[in-house]
Motif scaffolding. Structure first.
Motif, mmCIF file in Angstrom:
data_model
loop_
_atom_site.group_PDB
_atom_site.id
_atom_site.type_symbol
_atom_site.label_atom_id
_atom_site.label_comp_id
_atom_site.label_asym_id
_atom_site.label_seq_id
_atom_site.Cartn_x
_atom_site.Cartn_y
_atom_site.Cartn_z
ATOM 1 N N GLU A 39 -7.972 11.046 -3.516
ATOM 2 C CA GLU A 39 -6.983 9.980 -3.723
ATOM 3 C C GLU A 39 -6.329 9.590 -2.401
ATOM 4 O O GLU A 39 -6.139 8.402 -2.103
ATOM 5 C CB GLU A 39 -5.916 10.445 -4.707
ATOM 6 C CG GLU A 39 -4.861 9.416 -5.052
ATOM 7 C CD GLU A 39 -5.367 8.314 -5.943
ATOM 8 O OE1 GLU A 39 -4.740 7.227 -5.952
ATOM 9 O OE2 GLU A 39 -6.372 8.513 -6.632
ATOM 10 N N ARG A 83 -7.632 2.009 2.299
ATOM 11 C CA ARG A 83 -6.961 0.742 1.988
ATOM 12 C C ARG A 83 -5.969 0.373 3.086
ATOM 13 O O ARG A 83 -5.868 -0.793 3.500
ATOM 14 C CB ARG A 83 -6.244 0.831 0.648
ATOM 15 C CG ARG A 83 -7.177 0.913 -0.554
ATOM 16 C CD ARG A 83 -6.399 1.064 -1.844
ATOM 17 N NE ARG A 83 -5.499 -0.065 -2.054
ATOM 18 C CZ ARG A 83 -4.209 0.043 -2.357
ATOM 19 N NH1 ARG A 83 -3.651 1.235 -2.450
ATOM 20 N NH2 ARG A 83 -3.472 -1.023 -2.542
ATOM 21 N N GLU A 119 -0.846 -8.764 -1.464
ATOM 22 C CA GLU A 119 0.620 -8.790 -1.447
ATOM 23 C C GLU A 119 1.155 -8.402 -0.071
ATOM 24 O O GLU A 119 2.129 -8.984 0.418
ATOM 25 C CB GLU A 119 1.170 -7.830 -2.495
ATOM 26 C CG GLU A 119 0.962 -8.237 -3.929
ATOM 27 C CD GLU A 119 1.460 -7.150 -4.871
ATOM 28 O OE1 GLU A 119 2.525 -7.343 -5.475
ATOM 29 O OE2 GLU A 119 0.772 -6.111 -4.992
ATOM 30 N N GLY A 144 1.039 2.503 -3.635
ATOM 31 C CA GLY A 144 -0.064 2.741 -4.551
ATOM 32 C C GLY A 144 0.451 2.833 -5.969
ATOM 33 O O GLY A 144 1.662 3.010 -6.187
ATOM 34 N N THR A 145 -0.430 2.732 -6.937
ATOM 35 C CA THR A 145 -0.040 2.772 -8.339
ATOM 36 C C THR A 145 0.722 4.054 -8.658
ATOM 37 O O THR A 145 0.283 5.154 -8.317
ATOM 38 C CB THR A 145 -1.285 2.678 -9.237
ATOM 39 O OG1 THR A 145 -1.986 1.475 -8.907
ATOM 40 C CG2 THR A 145 -0.893 2.654 -10.705
ATOM 41 N N GLU A 146 1.881 3.888 -9.284
ATOM 42 C CA GLU A 146 2.765 4.995 -9.648
ATOM 43 C C GLU A 146 3.282 5.745 -8.428
ATOM 44 O O GLU A 146 3.714 6.903 -8.539
ATOM 45 C CB GLU A 146 2.084 5.954 -10.639
ATOM 46 C CG GLU A 146 1.719 5.298 -11.961
ATOM 47 C CD GLU A 146 1.145 6.280 -12.966
ATOM 48 O OE1 GLU A 146 1.062 7.485 -12.645
ATOM 49 O OE2 GLU A 146 0.788 5.844 -14.067
ATOM 50 N N LEU A 184 1.362 9.894 -4.078
ATOM 51 C CA LEU A 184 0.161 9.635 -4.869
ATOM 52 C C LEU A 184 -0.584 10.904 -5.256
ATOM 53 O O LEU A 184 -1.446 10.873 -6.129
ATOM 54 C CB LEU A 184 -0.786 8.716 -4.088
ATOM 55 C CG LEU A 184 -0.159 7.413 -3.562
ATOM 56 C CD1 LEU A 184 -1.175 6.632 -2.755
ATOM 57 C CD2 LEU A 184 0.391 6.578 -4.705
ATOM 58 N N TRP A 217 -6.644 5.946 -0.409
ATOM 59 C CA TRP A 217 -5.466 5.169 0.009
ATOM 60 C C TRP A 217 -5.490 4.915 1.522
ATOM 61 O O TRP A 217 -5.174 3.810 1.977
ATOM 62 C CB TRP A 217 -4.192 5.906 -0.387
ATOM 63 C CG TRP A 217 -2.954 5.167 0.038
ATOM 64 C CD1 TRP A 217 -2.310 4.172 -0.637
ATOM 65 C CD2 TRP A 217 -2.220 5.368 1.256
ATOM 66 N NE1 TRP A 217 -1.230 3.725 0.087
ATOM 67 C CE2 TRP A 217 -1.154 4.449 1.245
ATOM 68 C CE3 TRP A 217 -2.363 6.225 2.341
ATOM 69 C CZ2 TRP A 217 -0.230 4.371 2.289
ATOM 70 C CZ3 TRP A 217 -1.456 6.153 3.384
ATOM 71 C CH2 TRP A 217 -0.399 5.228 3.351
ATOM 72 N N ARG A 251 1.641 -3.107 -3.904
ATOM 73 C CA ARG A 251 0.557 -2.408 -4.577
ATOM 74 C C ARG A 251 -0.826 -2.945 -4.231
ATOM 75 O O ARG A 251 -1.826 -2.378 -4.674
ATOM 76 C CB ARG A 251 0.753 -2.473 -6.090
ATOM 77 C CG ARG A 251 1.957 -1.701 -6.662
ATOM 78 C CD ARG A 251 2.293 -0.439 -5.926
ATOM 79 N NE ARG A 251 3.135 0.448 -6.720
ATOM 80 C CZ ARG A 251 4.165 1.112 -6.245
ATOM 81 N NH1 ARG A 251 4.525 0.966 -4.979
ATOM 82 N NH2 ARG A 251 4.849 1.927 -7.025
ATOM 83 N N SER A 252 -0.904 -4.017 -3.452
ATOM 84 C CA SER A 252 -2.222 -4.558 -3.115
ATOM 85 C C SER A 252 -2.203 -5.109 -1.695
ATOM 86 O O SER A 252 -1.151 -5.476 -1.155
ATOM 87 C CB SER A 252 -2.623 -5.667 -4.090
ATOM 88 O OG SER A 252 -1.839 -6.829 -3.882
#
Length: 405
Positions: free
Chosen positions: A211, A218, A174, A162-164, A200, A215, A170-171
């Protein structure tokens, strides 16, 4: 068998030359050992191991606790005996330690790029099952080269981050690209998807829990696409550290694709077996439970200086006690913190304690310390005494736990 010697900090010289199994018969007490010292409560270890096993069974998930927390094969075996699916590690070397100690399933929650370690893991040098993570085409290529050279094969989890966060693509697109590369490789086998949500978020507030749930959705979506687009036998869906295993378990348990292919949901809470007095003591998903986890590790130190009013100095420091998240605190025999005594700093070999004027422990007195967090408690010790009845005045030593850091 390990033979005790001067390399084993805090054990009395009269135990040098004895084998580890001899300790239980000596009748040692904590007062027979030198300070500084860290002990492990046998009662708390048993309770936490069994409590997490029951929670996993009730939640419909499997456990592969993160073994890097303790690097103690004896504690790993306790988890396996209680029904754990396997043990998770962070590096190829840690996997070697686990496999040479006959752990039947080892998950490496990280991308391994070292060709020597990959080759060993892909070879027939061990009997256990190895599952490693990939989050890049370079990682897939490295694993394929090493497995082909070793004449073996490797099982792969696609790592979603995940971002950061830390590792992990990150996706979802990908992740699917990495999965396709694994499927095209001749010596790799795609076995599922996973990741780590703990990078995260860092507390149990509403925003952090939201959050984590986002995640998890996802990750579940990625996993469903893998099950629909690729043939994956006995798929694995894995996530979770020690802070959000309840949220992750609820989000992922029973996950399957539209084909109805059931997945093995494997959670990896490594800190739960040791637990702690601070970070997880407050934030664990079971903190408010009627049967909560119990801190198993306890520090012991002796006052060696009281050179100025309102300050005492203990004989243990950063080389002995965990300090990375929060500083240790002084505890009573009942495990409760002593609020009038505040640890203000740790040096390499000393702990500074602020006390009320004219109060505080005397020079020579031994005090107890609570610590956070489990991942940095055991790594300073090759051998930790195992005690019964940690709240008694002078607990009995019933054995010791060896670490492999």
């Amino acid at each position: 068998m390990t033979t005790l010697g001067p390399q084993h900090k805090s054990f009395p010289s009269r135990t040098w030359g004895l084998e580890l199994d001899d300790l239980a018969s000596l009748g040692l007490r904590v007062s027979d050992l030198s300070t500084p010292l860290v002990t492990l409560s046998a009662d708390a270890l048993r309770h936490n191991t069994d409590r997490m096993a029951r929670w996993a069974q009730e939640s419909g998930v499997q456990l592969a606790p993160h073994g890097k927390t303790t690097m103690a094969p004896a504690l790993w075996q306790m988890l396996l005996d209680a029904g754990a699916w396997g043990i998770t590690v962070a590096t190829g070397w840690q996997a070697q330690v686990a496999l040479t100690h006959h752990v039947p399933r080892v998950m490496i929650a990280n991308e391994v790029l070292d060709p020597h370690l990959l080759g060993w893991l892909a070879s027939a040098a061990h009997a256990g099952r190895v599952v490693l993570w990939c989050d890049s085409l370079a990682g897939v290529e490295a694993a394929e080269r090493a497995a082909a050279a070793a004449g073996g094969s490797l099982e792969v989890i696609v790592d979603l981050g995940g971002t950061e966060g830390r590792t992990g693509v990150r996706s979802v697109p990908e992740a699917l690209t990495v999965a396709e590369a694994v499927l095209a490789a001749g010596h790799l086998r795609l076995v599922g998807s996973g990741g780590y949500e703990g990078a995260l978020a860092h507390d149990r507030g509403a925003a952090s829990l939201a959050e984590v749930r986002t995640w998890c959705a996802r990750l579940a979506g990625l996993h469903e696409q893998l099950l629909e687009r690729f043939e994956t036998d006995n798929p694995i869906l894995t996530a979770s550290g020690s802070l959000y295993f309840d949220v992750v378990g609820a989000a992922l348990a029973g996950a399957s694709g539209t084909s109805g292919t059931a997945s093995t949901v494997v959670l990896r809470p490594g800190a739960a077996q040791i637990h702690d007095h601070g970070h997880y003591g407050h934030l664990s998903p079971l903190a408010a439970d009627t049967d909560p986890l119990r801190p198993a590790a306890l520090g012991w130190a002796r006052v060696v200086s009281a050179a100025e009013p309102g300050l005492v100095v203990l004989d243990g420091g950063k080389r002995d006690f965990a300090y990375d998240l929060v500083l240790p605190d002084l505890r009573g025999r009942d495990g409760a913190p002593l609020p009038d005594l505040e640890v203000s700093a740790l040096n390499d070999q000393h702990t500074l304690v602020r006390t009320p004027p004219g109060a505080g422990p005397a020079i020579g007195e031994v005090v107890r310390l609570g610590m956070s967090h489990p991942c940095t408690i055991l790594d300073k010790w090759r051998l930790l005494p195992l005690i019964e009845e940690a709240g008694s005045e002078d607990p009995l030593v019933v054995g010791a736990v060896e670490t492999w850091f």
